[in-house]
Design an enzyme around this catalytic site. Structure first.
Site, PDB file in Angstrom:
ATOM      1  N   SER A   1       0.862  -1.144   0.178  1.00  0.00           N
ATOM      2  CA  SER A   1       0.020   0.198   0.020  1.00  0.00           C
ATOM      3  C   SER A   1       0.930   1.342   0.060  1.00  0.00           C
ATOM      4  CB  SER A   1      -1.045  -0.026   1.201  1.00  0.00           C
ATOM      5  OG  SER A   1      -0.247   0.038   2.448  1.00  0.00           O
TER       6      SER A   1
ATOM      7  N   HIS B   1      -3.323  -3.752  -5.302  1.00  0.00           N
ATOM      8  CA  HIS B   1      -3.512  -3.381  -3.789  1.00  0.00           C
ATOM      9  C   HIS B   1      -4.918  -3.792  -3.684  1.00  0.00           C
ATOM     10  CE1 HIS B   1      -3.964  -0.015  -0.755  1.00  0.00           C
ATOM     11  NE2 HIS B   1      -3.613  -1.146  -0.240  1.00  0.00           N
TER      12      HIS B   1
ATOM     13  N   GLU C   1      -6.493  -1.605  -6.567  1.00  0.00           N
ATOM     14  CA  GLU C   1      -5.940  -0.576  -7.199  1.00  0.00           C
ATOM     15  C   GLU C   1      -4.957  -1.538  -8.096  1.00  0.00           C
ATOM     16  OE1 GLU C   1      -5.921   3.529  -4.560  1.00  0.00           O
ATOM     17  OE2 GLU C   1      -4.279   1.893  -4.023  1.00  0.00           O
TER      18      GLU C   1
ATOM     19  N   ASN D   1      -4.741   5.832  -0.393  1.00  0.00           N
ATOM     20  CA  ASN D   1      -4.090   6.477   0.730  1.00  0.00           C
ATOM     21  C   ASN D   1      -3.663   7.854   0.552  1.00  0.00           C
ATOM     22  OD1 ASN D   1      -4.579   4.282   2.296  1.00  0.00           O
ATOM     23  ND2 ASN D   1      -2.902   2.776   1.579  1.00  0.00           N
TER      24      ASN D   1
END
Lengths: 251, 284
Positions: free
Chosen positions: B119, B140, B152, B190
């Site tokens: 991540s 991800h 992702e 994130n």
């Protein structure tokens, strides 16, 4: 509190103007504009001022309201692009100025934030709280800072999403999908910006940046360019997405 | 349905979740972990999750047995030689991931896709020293992997277009919603989610509003399911702080990502949220 026949003076422009107008009239308030107030035939209970994108116009309106309205009438102003304290500093009677902030669409807002200016008199805030309560909204009183809480946090999420678009980290569509499906956001930030108005979002980010003077709050250049190009979102048919005319009215 | 032979490395929460996602779609999975206990816990997790599915009437006993059979727990990396896709979910240390991929490059076909569930680590950094960096990408997943629909797909600087498409298709076959991202710090979620926590912390620090107020405002005014402080308590304040620090460093200390001292003090005090019984709220 009964709202029937109580007169609210609503001044400003933008998405909040229309929605607040609708919300107040549907709650039996009589809503008037500045011209009507100038006739002196109305007894104004409270004034609401909602301009965010043009602070010169905001200042003109506030100065007029301050001159026109008798001392005990609260002037409630959006503190989205500027602090209520600064707005109050433009007036001769700053103690009746109080800030508030929310974003359209108001049907999705169960709660409206209120931010008294440093100068706001103690008895004003409860009146403002009561007013929003009569519109069916909960309230939370916060300290006066540009953008309050929800508009500030959301605008900065949008600003970051715009940086990501600019840098080609991902497409606007993929960013919106990611935030909804990866972290349960109620809407994708870029579609959200289109709905609120990119000019309104820019006004908030720019206002925080101007006030706090930190690089942290630097508006994404693409955000400003979209405003300059008048691609401000759904209301004009184009923002991060295209809104064909027939779909433009779809909410 | 056996077009993919999957290998998952690391049988912790994420790895086990990813293995289950693959097996549920009918793909054979070899789940590698050197730690026997971790593998055992993963097996129990598959069993209990699928048993719940049976109880809820989502799948039959037969399907449950078949899914469990598809997951083959292994302890030796050599056994991954026949895999067409490998997803690593080992701890977030660049050197660990690099050495793992270097070993895999020797064992597997040069066509085998080597995917990282990282991540926060750059895909390009992981791929950089490999013989065939064009087959390294990020995939991800979000926690819990079997529940969260998003993945992702992260394109490293050297990833080939063909492999990007193949990874995207694989994610779709797993019944996930894939999005494409370039190899930038925090990828999409994130990164874009940072202000939700960071700005809430800043607002708290500047004395604009209190923890409970901010949470209430974001839920009642913003329509978010959880407030930023409740969410930090749930994620783990240490995890959240570490993510912010990594994104901040990887953006070369761009002011937008500057971490919060309040959050650092919470971590230093061991008040990490729900898992320690105390965070921004008291859970004792």
């Amino acid at each position: 509190m009964t709202t029937a026949n109580q007169t609210i003076l609503l001044v400003g422009e933008g998405p909040l103007f229309e929605e607040l107008h609708y919300l107040m009239t549907s709650n039996q308030y009589q809503v008037i504009d500045l011209k009507m107030a100038e006739t002196g035939t109305y007894q104004v209970k409270l004034a609401l001022e909602v301009m965010n994108t043009d602070l010169e116009k905001k200042k003109d309106s506030i100065v007029q309201l301050d001159r026109l309205l008798s001392l005990e009438v609260p002037i409630v102003t959006t503190s989205l692009a500027i602090t209520a304290t600064e707005v109050a500093s433009w007036t001769k009677h700053p103690e009746r100025i109080c800030g508030f902030g929310t974003l359209v669409p108001l049907v999705e807002r169960e709660l409206i934030e209120i931010a008294p200016a440093l100068q706001t008199a103690e008895e004003i805030t409860p009146q403002v709280t009561t007013f929003f309560t009569t519109l069916g909204k909960e309230t939370e009183v916060v300290v006066d800072e540009v953008g309050l809480v929800f508009p500030r946090i959301l605008s900065l999420i949008i600003n970051e999403a715009v940086f990501a678009v600019m840098e080609k980290t991902a497409t606007a569509e993929d960013i919106d999908i990611a935030m909804q499906k990866g972290t349960n956001y109620p809407q994708g930030p870029l579609a959200w910006a289109d709905q609120i108005g990119i000019d309104e979002i820019y006004a908030i980010v720019n206002g925080i940046h101007r006030d706090l003077r930190e690089e942290r709050y630097r508006p994404a250049p693409l955000l400003r360019k979209l405003v300059l190009a008048a691609r401000t979102g759904k209301k004009c048919g184009q923002g991060f997405y295209l809104y064909p005319q027939e779909e433009g009215i779809r909410v | 349905m056996n077009e993919y032979r999957v290998g998952v490395i690391g049988a912790g929460t994420m790895g086990a979740g990813i293995a289950l996602v693959c097996a549920r779609q009918g793909y054979s999975v070899k789940l590698l972990d050197a730690n026997e206990e971790t593998l055992e816990r993963a097996k129990q997790y598959f069993h209990s999750t699928l048993t719940k599915d049976v109880t809820k009437g989502k799948i039959s006993e037969e399907q449950k047995a078949k899914t469990i059979q598809l997951i083959n727990p292994i302890a030796r990396i050599e056994e991954l030689h026949d895999r067409t896709i490998i997803v690593e979910a080992v701890p977030e240390r660049l050197e660990l991931k690099k050495s793992l991929f270097q070993q895999l490059a020797k064992i597997c076909s040069e066509k085998t896709l080597l995917l990282s569930n990282t991540s926060s680590i750059s895909i390009t950094a992981i791929a950089g020293s490999l013989a065939h960096p064009e087959r390294v990408l990020g995939l991800h997943f979000f926690n819990p992997a079997p529940v969260m629909p998003l993945v992702e797909v992260i394109r490293g600087k050297q990833s080939s277009e063909e492999n990007v498409q193949a990874t995207y298709q694989f994610a779709k076959k797993l019944a996930k919603v894939p999005v494409m991202a370039t190899d930038t710090p925090g990828f999409i979620v994130n990164r874009v989610a940072r202000p939700y926590y960071n700005e809430a912390l800043r607002i708290l620090g500047d004395g604009v509003a209190e923890v409970e107020q901010i949470d209430r405002i974001m839920k009642r005014a913003g329509g978010f399911k959880m407030g930023p402080f409740e969410l930090q308590d749930m994620i783990g304040i240490d995890i959240n702080f570490a993510t912010t620090q990594t994104v901040f460093q990887d953006f070369f200390y761009e002011g937008r990502f500057k971490p919060s001292r309040i959050q650092e003090r919470m971590v230093q005090a061991g008040n990490l949220g729900r898992k320690t019984g105390e965070g921004f709220y008291d859970y004792s």
